[in-house]
Design a protein around this motif. Structure first.
Motif, PDB file in Angstrom:
ATOM      1  N   THR A 158       0.843  -1.178   0.000  1.00  0.00           N
ATOM      2  CA  THR A 158       0.000   0.000   0.000  1.00  0.00           C
ATOM      3  C   THR A 158       0.885   1.237   0.000  1.00  0.00           C
ATOM      4  N   ALA A 159       0.651   2.121  -0.945  1.00  0.00           N
ATOM      5  CA  ALA A 159       1.399   3.372  -1.055  1.00  0.00           C
ATOM      6  C   ALA A 159       0.530   4.501  -0.531  1.00  0.00           C
ATOM      7  N   PRO A 160       1.133   5.552  -0.029  1.00  0.00           N
ATOM      8  CA  PRO A 160       0.334   6.682   0.446  1.00  0.00           C
ATOM      9  C   PRO A 160      -0.396   7.346  -0.717  1.00  0.00           C
ATOM     10  N   ALA A 161      -1.509   7.992  -0.398  1.00  0.00           N
ATOM     11  CA  ALA A 161      -2.277   8.719  -1.413  1.00  0.00           C
ATOM     12  C   ALA A 161      -1.452   9.893  -1.919  1.00  0.00           C
ATOM     13  N   ASP A 162      -1.774  10.350  -3.114  1.00  0.00           N
ATOM     14  CA  ASP A 162      -1.082  11.506  -3.668  1.00  0.00           C
ATOM     15  C   ASP A 162      -1.311  12.726  -2.772  1.00  0.00           C
ATOM     16  N   PRO A 163      -0.287  13.579  -2.649  1.00  0.00           N
ATOM     17  CA  PRO A 163      -0.473  14.807  -1.867  1.00  0.00           C
ATOM     18  C   PRO A 163      -1.457  15.743  -2.573  1.00  0.00           C
ATOM     19  N   SER A 164      -1.995  16.663  -1.813  1.00  0.00           N
ATOM     20  CA  SER A 164      -2.935  17.633  -2.385  1.00  0.00           C
ATOM     21  C   SER A 164      -2.205  18.574  -3.334  1.00  0.00           C
ATOM     22  N   ALA A 165      -2.976  19.245  -4.174  1.00  0.00           N
ATOM     23  CA  ALA A 165      -2.411  20.218  -5.105  1.00  0.00           C
ATOM     24  C   ALA A 165      -1.698  21.339  -4.352  1.00  0.00           C
ATOM     25  N   GLU A 166      -2.234  21.713  -3.197  1.00  0.00           N
ATOM     26  CA  GLU A 166      -1.616  22.778  -2.402  1.00  0.00           C
ATOM     27  C   GLU A 166      -0.237  22.352  -1.884  1.00  0.00           C
ATOM     28  N   VAL A 167      -0.144  21.115  -1.409  1.00  0.00           N
ATOM     29  CA  VAL A 167       1.138  20.612  -0.899  1.00  0.00           C
ATOM     30  C   VAL A 167       2.155  20.517  -2.037  1.00  0.00           C
ATOM     31  N   LEU A 168       1.714  20.030  -3.187  1.00  0.00           N
ATOM     32  CA  LEU A 168       2.619  19.936  -4.337  1.00  0.00           C
ATOM     33  C   LEU A 168       3.087  21.314  -4.796  1.00  0.00           C
ATOM     34  N   ALA A 169       2.192  22.300  -4.772  1.00  0.00           N
ATOM     35  CA  ALA A 169       2.562  23.662  -5.154  1.00  0.00           C
ATOM     36  C   ALA A 169       3.578  24.239  -4.175  1.00  0.00           C
ATOM     37  N   GLU A 170       3.383  23.985  -2.884  1.00  0.00           N
ATOM     38  CA  GLU A 170       4.325  24.475  -1.878  1.00  0.00           C
ATOM     39  C   GLU A 170       5.685  23.802  -2.040  1.00  0.00           C
ATOM     40  N   ALA A 171       5.685  22.492  -2.286  1.00  0.00           N
ATOM     41  CA  ALA A 171       6.947  21.766  -2.497  1.00  0.00           C
ATOM     42  C   ALA A 171       7.666  22.304  -3.731  1.00  0.00           C
TER      43      ALA A 171
END
Length: 121
Positions: A9-22
């Motif tokens: 089991t892999a973690p769910a994709d991060p939110s768009a906000e988290v990806l934008a911050e990264a």
């Protein structure tokens, strides 16, 4: 959770906000002088003049880089008399920076550092 190919089991994709911050953080670190500053501060705290000497930049330029890194929360500072001392207070930032730089240095011994530049890196 999402199932990977191996059945784990892999973690769910991060939110768009988290990806934008990264992406914004990686964008800040895409500047060689800023990455060098974070690398230097991961080794130990320093003031602006010490960083300018180590990184090889002018004091005003180093100060501007530090301001951006502080606004992003990657670097902190404290006052010691007239002197302002900068440091990285986030162990994860230190770990990511060290891991990336050390791994690339080991992998690229004798290789051209321009190898990734044509990819937009």
């Amino acid at each position: 959770m999402v199932r990977s190919i191996e059945g784990k089991t892999a973690p769910a994709d991060p939110s768009a906000e988290v990806l934008a911050e990264a992406a914004a953080v990686f964008g800040l670190l895409a500047s060689p002088p800023r990455l060098h500053i974070v690398w230097a501060l991961a080794q130990g705290e320093s003031d602006v003049s010490g960083l300018a000497e180590r990184v090889g930049g002018a004091l005003p330029a180093i100060s501007q880089h530090l301001s951006k890194l502080k606004l992003a929360g990657l670097v902190r500072s404290r006052r010691e008399g007239r002197r302002v001392v900068y440091f990285v207070d986030d162990p994860q930032t230190v770990a990511v920076t060290r891991t990336l730089v050390v791994q690339l240095a080991a992998r690229n011994k004798g290789a051209s550092p321009a190898r990734l530049r044509h990819l937009g890196a």
